[in-house]
Design a protein around this motif. Structure first.
Motif, PDB file in Angstrom:
ATOM      1  N   ALA A   2       0.853  -1.188   0.000  1.00 17.54           N
ATOM      2  CA  ALA A   2       0.000   0.000   0.000  1.00 17.54           C
ATOM      3  C   ALA A   2       0.887   1.236   0.000  1.00 17.54           C
ATOM      4  N   GLN A  25      -2.760  10.758  -6.499  1.00 17.97           N
ATOM      5  CA  GLN A  25      -3.560   9.667  -5.935  1.00 17.97           C
ATOM      6  C   GLN A  25      -4.234   8.794  -6.994  1.00 17.97           C
ATOM      7  N   PRO A  26      -4.972   9.355  -7.962  1.00 20.35           N
ATOM      8  CA  PRO A  26      -5.624   8.471  -8.939  1.00 20.35           C
ATOM      9  C   PRO A  26      -4.630   7.733  -9.843  1.00 20.35           C
ATOM     10  N   ALA A  29      -3.261   4.839  -7.793  1.00 24.58           N
ATOM     11  CA  ALA A  29      -4.329   3.864  -7.543  1.00 24.58           C
ATOM     12  C   ALA A  29      -4.511   2.885  -8.704  1.00 24.58           C
ATOM     13  N   GLU A  30      -4.015   3.221  -9.874  1.00 27.62           N
ATOM     14  CA  GLU A  30      -4.078   2.296 -11.003  1.00 27.62           C
ATOM     15  C   GLU A  30      -3.134   1.106 -10.806  1.00 27.62           C
ATOM     16  N   ASP A  33      -2.642  -0.219  -3.991  1.00 27.79           N
ATOM     17  CA  ASP A  33      -3.641   0.291  -3.057  1.00 27.79           C
ATOM     18  C   ASP A  33      -3.121   1.599  -2.477  1.00 27.79           C
ATOM     19  N   VAL A  34      -3.981   2.616  -2.465  1.00 23.70           N
ATOM     20  CA  VAL A  34      -3.591   3.926  -1.957  1.00 23.70           C
ATOM     21  C   VAL A  34      -4.480   4.282  -0.767  1.00 23.70           C
ATOM     22  N   THR A  35      -3.851   4.679   0.314  1.00 18.87           N
ATOM     23  CA  THR A  35      -4.570   5.183   1.477  1.00 18.87           C
ATOM     24  C   THR A  35      -4.205   6.647   1.632  1.00 18.87           C
TER      25      THR A  35
END
Length: 99
Positions: A2, A25-26, A29-30, A33-35
């Motif tokens: 992550a 972030q986007p 995220a591809e 997992d991004v928090t």
């Protein structure tokens, strides 16, 4: 794995880095997992481990919140990869705990 992204607004990371983090972030995220850590409580409760990365902007302000310092310390203790990002050439000094 992550990736933890810390919102620069929480600790004085600067306007430019805040704009970049919103775009980052986007894209991340591809692939992973991004928090997104966007509250003080989320910084306190995050627990990045040895398979994780913590991405943060180098602070502009000299007053760094305790929860931000503790998050960095926790990530380092747990073996996470900590990636400090400079929003400008004159801010290339990493935050407390990464010197």
């Amino acid at each position: 794995m992550a990736v933890y992204l810390v919102n620069p607004r929480l600790y004085g990371g600067g306007d430019r880095t805040q704009e970049v983090f919103v775009l980052l972030q986007p894209i991340l995220a591809e692939f992973v997992d991004v928090t997104v850590l966007d509250t003080a409580n989320s910084m306190w409760s995050a627990n990045p481990g040895s398979a994780d990365a913590l991405v943060l902007a180098n602070p502009v302000d000299s007053e760094i919140p305790e929860e931000f310092v503790e998050l960095i310390d926790k990530a380092v203790r747990n073996g996470a990869v900590v990636i400090p990002v400079a929003g400008a050439a004159d801010r290339r000094t990493p935050p407390v705990g990464l010197d």
